[in-house]
Scaffold this motif. Sequence first.
Motif, PDB file in Angstrom:
ATOM      1  N   VAL B 202       5.430 -11.098  -9.221  1.00  9.49           N
ATOM      2  CA  VAL B 202       5.216 -12.405  -9.833  1.00  9.49           C
ATOM      3  C   VAL B 202       3.753 -12.559 -10.222  1.00  9.49           C
ATOM      4  O   VAL B 202       3.428 -13.074 -11.296  1.00  9.49           O
ATOM      5  CB  VAL B 202       5.681 -13.509  -8.875  1.00  9.49           C
ATOM      6  CG1 VAL B 202       5.404 -14.864  -9.462  1.00  9.49           C
ATOM      7  CG2 VAL B 202       7.146 -13.346  -8.579  1.00  9.49           C
ATOM      8  N   ILE B 203       2.859 -12.082  -9.358  1.00 11.11           N
ATOM      9  CA  ILE B 203       1.434 -12.153  -9.678  1.00 11.11           C
ATOM     10  C   ILE B 203       1.160 -11.367 -10.970  1.00 11.11           C
ATOM     11  O   ILE B 203       0.425 -11.810 -11.843  1.00 11.11           O
ATOM     12  CB  ILE B 203       0.602 -11.556  -8.525  1.00 11.11           C
ATOM     13  CG1 ILE B 203       0.680 -12.447  -7.293  1.00 11.11           C
ATOM     14  CG2 ILE B 203      -0.829 -11.343  -8.946  1.00 11.11           C
ATOM     15  CD1 ILE B 203      -0.308 -13.556  -7.257  1.00 11.11           C
ATOM     16  N   MET B 204       1.800 -10.208 -11.085  1.00 11.74           N
ATOM     17  CA  MET B 204       1.590  -9.406 -12.289  1.00 11.74           C
ATOM     18  C   MET B 204       2.117 -10.117 -13.524  1.00 11.74           C
ATOM     19  O   MET B 204       1.501 -10.067 -14.578  1.00 11.74           O
ATOM     20  CB  MET B 204       2.316  -8.070 -12.147  1.00 11.74           C
ATOM     21  CG  MET B 204       1.594  -7.098 -11.288  1.00 11.74           C
ATOM     22  SD  MET B 204       2.589  -5.625 -11.233  1.00 11.74           S
ATOM     23  CE  MET B 204       2.063  -4.957  -9.713  1.00 11.74           C
ATOM     24  N   ILE B 205       3.266 -10.764 -13.369  1.00 11.87           N
ATOM     25  CA  ILE B 205       3.825 -11.505 -14.502  1.00 11.87           C
ATOM     26  C   ILE B 205       2.852 -12.590 -14.930  1.00 11.87           C
ATOM     27  O   ILE B 205       2.519 -12.728 -16.103  1.00 11.87           O
ATOM     28  CB  ILE B 205       5.177 -12.133 -14.116  1.00 11.87           C
ATOM     29  CG1 ILE B 205       6.186 -11.035 -13.869  1.00 11.87           C
ATOM     30  CG2 ILE B 205       5.646 -13.072 -15.187  1.00 11.87           C
ATOM     31  CD1 ILE B 205       7.401 -11.505 -13.135  1.00 11.87           C
ATOM     32  N   VAL B 206       2.366 -13.324 -13.933  1.00  8.22           N
ATOM     33  CA  VAL B 206       1.423 -14.393 -14.245  1.00  8.22           C
ATOM     34  C   VAL B 206       0.190 -13.802 -14.925  1.00  8.22           C
ATOM     35  O   VAL B 206      -0.307 -14.328 -15.920  1.00  8.22           O
ATOM     36  CB  VAL B 206       1.042 -15.152 -12.959  1.00  8.22           C
ATOM     37  CG1 VAL B 206      -0.086 -16.112 -13.228  1.00  8.22           C
ATOM     38  CG2 VAL B 206       2.237 -15.893 -12.423  1.00  8.22           C
ATOM     39  N   ALA B 207      -0.275 -12.661 -14.412  1.00  9.25           N
ATOM     40  CA  ALA B 207      -1.469 -12.048 -14.971  1.00  9.25           C
ATOM     41  C   ALA B 207      -1.238 -11.571 -16.396  1.00  9.25           C
ATOM     42  O   ALA B 207      -2.168 -11.522 -17.194  1.00  9.25           O
ATOM     43  CB  ALA B 207      -1.931 -10.889 -14.094  1.00  9.25           C
ATOM     44  N   SER B 208       0.026 -11.222 -16.718  1.00  8.76           N
ATOM     45  CA  SER B 208       0.271 -10.752 -18.073  1.00  8.76           C
ATOM     46  C   SER B 208       0.403 -11.909 -19.052  1.00  8.76           C
ATOM     47  O   SER B 208       0.319 -11.719 -20.255  1.00  8.76           O
ATOM     48  CB  SER B 208       1.528  -9.883 -18.111  1.00  8.76           C
ATOM     49  OG  SER B 208       2.662 -10.677 -17.890  1.00  8.76           O
ATOM     50  N   VAL B 209       0.615 -13.119 -18.527  1.00 12.69           N
ATOM     51  CA  VAL B 209       0.748 -14.271 -19.407  1.00 12.69           C
ATOM     52  C   VAL B 209      -0.565 -15.029 -19.534  1.00 12.69           C
ATOM     53  O   VAL B 209      -1.031 -15.326 -20.627  1.00 12.69           O
ATOM     54  CB  VAL B 209       1.871 -15.207 -18.917  1.00 12.69           C
ATOM     55  CG1 VAL B 209       1.997 -16.400 -19.850  1.00 12.69           C
ATOM     56  CG2 VAL B 209       3.189 -14.469 -18.838  1.00 12.69           C
TER      57      VAL B 209
END
Lengths: 340, 355
Positions: B202-209
Amino acid sequence: MLIIPTFLGVTILVFLLTRIVPGGPLERWLQETALAGTEGLATQSSDYASQGGSTLSDEQIQEMAEYFGFDKNPLHSYVLWLGRLFVFDLGTSTKYNEPVWEIIRSRLPVSIFYGVATLILTYGVCIPLGIVKAIKHKTVFDNISSILVFTGYAIPSYVVAIALLTAFAAGFEWFPLSGFVSSNFHSLSLFDKVLDILHHAVLPLIAYVAGSFAFMTMLMKNSLMDNLAADYVRTAVAKGLHFRSAVFNHALRNSLIPIATSFGNNLSLIITGSFLIEMIFNINGFGLLGFDSLVDRDYPVVMGIVVISSLLFMIGNILSDICVAIVDPRVKFGADGSNQ
Amino acid sequence: MVQISSVFKLSLDPQTVKQWKRFRSIKRGYFSAVFLVFLLLLSCFAELLVNSRALIVSYDGKWYFPTYSWFISGDTFGLDYDWETNYRELKQHFKEQDEGNWVLMPLVPYDPFENDFSNTYGAERPSWETKHYLGTDTAGRDVLARLVYGFRIALGFSLVLLTCSYIAGIAIGCAMGYWGGAFDLVFQRLIEIWNTIPFLYVIMIVASVVVPNFWTLVIVMVLFGWTAMTWNMRTSTYKEKAREYVNAARALGSGNARVVGVHILPNTISVIVTFIPFSIAGGIAALTALDYLGFGLPPPTPSWGELLRKGTQSLDHPWIVWSVAIAIIVILLMVTFIGEAIREAFDPKKFTYYE
């Protein structure tokens, strides 16, 4: 049996996440082909390069989406995925282009080695240490070992790993910097092979184990202390039993019950391990695979890992119950229908 | 102790006084608490201790206090540029001029963002002469300055995280324990499912957005951190609910809100308090791990995890790793000692044992 809805819930959620999130394998592939396309046209202006993706026809994109299974609606493809799971087909990794199960299996020996070693070390140290601490309550030994154990507990395992690496691998060069075995592993004799593995395993194992001592040791100590204070032990001592046999024959068995309960939970840790430690020591285990697959958006591998770790979690719970039944004769299977 | 209990006699009930006394009697935890609070207060004024701006500049009989003011340009002090004054050079300059002007620099005259390559390129060993007491990192930034500001951010982050996730956890956990039944069962399953989602993912998803900042990280971590407190509150609410005083309160006509808020919650406070130190330690460790992986606070932010990463990338600069590792170990050890002492104070395990 509330295991099945939980399992379905977990897999649906993660599966949907892989669909919703931007930057999946399809986008990656598009990007790569776009880059590859512009490399040959390096003389072209840069704003053409940014539209490089448009050199692909819609059909090609459609084909690729089909290849990755992104052409159907998410729920439909989830059901398909689930169906394949029943025949033990986890799909093909989009990064390595190999069956997911093969990739996972190739990482298993390393993870199982570290997991089992950690488990043996933890129980092998914590149970005796807890017993000694309980018997020698409030002595110097008890206090000092408490401080040591809590120190290990307080420091995150990745900090332990980094500190050990800096001190003993980079500083003193006593231990190798990384990896599971040396590069010349195949040419070694059997004895040297074992030695080589152990030599590589010392630092990661310390990092794995340091944090887990506190909980187990204190659990063992406190439950033994509770039992030692109980009437039946006092009776045993009063009727002339040796204190030693009162502890080992009477109190110990009862105080192993909470330890047995926690055994199953540790089982899932065997394999999942800590990817941070694996990353720091560059050990190609299960944890690192999970992390890499997340970073690379290798969704079939991600799903495979989710499946295996949640299955292990459930098996762990069942094993816990079996352990409790072995240690505690009052518990009989089927006697209580409730789970947990 | 005597003064404290006499001053607060009206507001503290004897139980609390007893717990406080017990906490004080555990020296390891008590002194850790005192020292940690001291460090926390000190870090609030970190600008006065670790800063590239001078504390006081005395120029032509006028005093300047640049620490908290808007920047003062170089020509104010008779230098030949109009951007922000370099106070370390100014100090040297005044010394050479010898006209009675002077500069008082903070203890560590560097701020955590500036790259100081004046002595060497790359990382610099710790030295007293250059006042890089813990050396510099590979980007030429002072390690001590980054440690101090990193500590403030990590602890602040941890406290905010704790407050938010405890509010959510206590509310939901109380409701689960109090109402029980289907509500409880549904939430139990939800939490089980929720816990198996890879948090990093989830952190990675947030970081990609979006580029993660302090608050997005707090939000994501609260989203995943509320479950631990919820479990504990659920269990202890269940226990309290079965006790007679709850029945009595209900018999007297108290509504749900009153029973939970006035009767059950105060009795579960010991559960909440004993978990606080461990949550703080967990928050610091989690943020540091994220920063270490590069998914935490965005780059120039001083952070322990980022320093750890810099240190492990170049193991020939061991002072970077050691400074951070020792800082983390000391802080987390103190927090754990406090936690241990609080637990002991709230729930003294008095064993009968054989001599």
